[in-house]
Design a protein around this motif. Structure first.
Motif, PDB file in Angstrom:
ATOM      1  N   PHE A  15      42.812   0.171  64.885  1.00 14.47           N
ATOM      2  CA  PHE A  15      43.593  -0.774  65.383  1.00 14.47           C
ATOM      3  C   PHE A  15      43.901  -1.873  63.997  1.00 14.47           C
ATOM      4  CE2 PHE A  15      42.879  -1.306  70.383  1.00 14.47           C
ATOM      5  CZ  PHE A  15      42.850   0.174  70.381  1.00 14.47           C
ATOM      6  N   THR A  16      45.237  -2.084  64.069  1.00 12.11           N
ATOM      7  CA  THR A  16      45.780  -3.115  62.892  1.00 12.11           C
ATOM      8  C   THR A  16      46.642  -4.153  63.864  1.00 12.11           C
ATOM      9  OG1 THR A  16      45.824  -1.422  61.427  1.00 12.11           O
ATOM     10  CG2 THR A  16      46.820  -3.519  60.746  1.00 12.11           C
TER      11      THR A  16
ATOM     12  N   THR B   3      55.968 -13.493  66.260  1.00  7.48           N
ATOM     13  CA  THR B   3      55.660 -12.237  66.735  1.00  7.48           C
ATOM     14  C   THR B   3      54.331 -11.900  66.352  1.00  7.48           C
ATOM     15  OG1 THR B   3      57.899 -11.968  67.484  1.00  7.48           O
ATOM     16  CG2 THR B   3      56.452  -9.958  67.451  1.00  7.48           C
ATOM     17  N   VAL B   4      53.304 -11.276  67.267  1.00  5.26           N
ATOM     18  CA  VAL B   4      52.407 -10.690  66.885  1.00  5.26           C
ATOM     19  C   VAL B   4      52.271  -9.091  67.246  1.00  5.26           C
ATOM     20  CG1 VAL B   4      50.920 -11.440  68.901  1.00  5.26           C
ATOM     21  CG2 VAL B   4      49.862 -10.785  66.754  1.00  5.26           C
ATOM     22  N   TYR B   5      51.803  -8.308  66.544  1.00  9.50           N
ATOM     23  CA  TYR B   5      51.978  -6.911  66.668  1.00  9.50           C
ATOM     24  C   TYR B   5      50.602  -6.322  66.972  1.00  9.50           C
ATOM     25  CZ  TYR B   5      56.618  -7.679  64.889  1.00  9.50           C
ATOM     26  OH  TYR B   5      57.847  -8.054  65.001  1.00  9.50           O
ATOM     27  N   LEU B   6      50.320  -5.118  67.486  1.00  6.78           N
ATOM     28  CA  LEU B   6      49.020  -4.660  67.540  1.00  6.78           C
ATOM     29  C   LEU B   6      49.217  -2.980  67.448  1.00  6.78           C
ATOM     30  CD1 LEU B   6      45.935  -5.044  67.575  1.00  6.78           C
ATOM     31  CD2 LEU B   6      46.054  -4.346  70.188  1.00  6.78           C
ATOM     32  N   GLN B   7      48.830  -2.578  66.450  1.00  2.19           N
ATOM     33  CA  GLN B   7      49.224  -1.065  66.094  1.00  2.19           C
ATOM     34  C   GLN B   7      47.968  -0.200  66.520  1.00  2.19           C
ATOM     35  OE1 GLN B   7      51.953   0.870  65.232  1.00  2.19           O
ATOM     36  NE2 GLN B   7      50.693   2.724  65.865  1.00  2.19           N
ATOM     37  N   MET B   8      47.950   0.422  67.581  1.00  2.00           N
ATOM     38  CA  MET B   8      46.727   0.980  68.070  1.00  2.00           C
ATOM     39  C   MET B   8      46.817   2.768  67.845  1.00  2.00           C
ATOM     40  SD  MET B   8      46.406  -0.713  71.917  1.00  2.00           S
ATOM     41  CE  MET B   8      47.735  -0.107  72.373  1.00  2.00           C
TER      42      MET B   8
END
Length: 122
Positions: free
Chosen positions: A67-68, A77-82
């Protein structure tokens, strides 16, 4: 008042990828840490990853390397690349933010999103 609106959850096969987004809006002076937590039924909410306003990140051991977390301060905005999702990543994912708000003077408040379901199937 501040709102956190999450998007991007859904159903994915094991090994696949999803990207979660969380946008903060409202009476925001600034945002300090932002993060993602997850919760299974009957279990405590646990930290997945968080990120400071300066970009320093912290990850749960179970997601390191897969995850990043990132953020766009201009868009609040916050993101979570899974990536490489596993069955055990199935949970409701919640966005969290520590927000500085001006109400007569500066206050710091903690806000949560409504949660988004991530389901990983075999």
């Amino acid at each position: 008042q501040v709102q956190l609106v999450e998007s991007g959850g859904g159903l994915v096969q094991a090994g696949g990828s999803l990207r979660l987004s969380c946008a903060a809006s409202g009476n925001i002076f600034s945002i300090k840490a932002m993060g993602w937590y997850r919760q299974l039924p009957g279990k405590q909410r646990e930290l997945v990853a968080d990120i400071t306003s300066g970009g320093s990140t912290n990850y749960a051991d179970s997601v390191k390397g897969r995850f990043t977390i990132s953020r766009d301060n201009a868009k609040n905005t916050v993101y979570l690349q899974m990536n490489s999702l596993k069955l055990e990543d199935t949970a409701v994912y919640y966005c969290h933010a520590n927000v500085m708000v001006v109400v007569n003077r500066l206050h710091e408040y903690s806000y949560w999103g409504q949660g988004t379901q991530v389901t990983v199937s075999s």
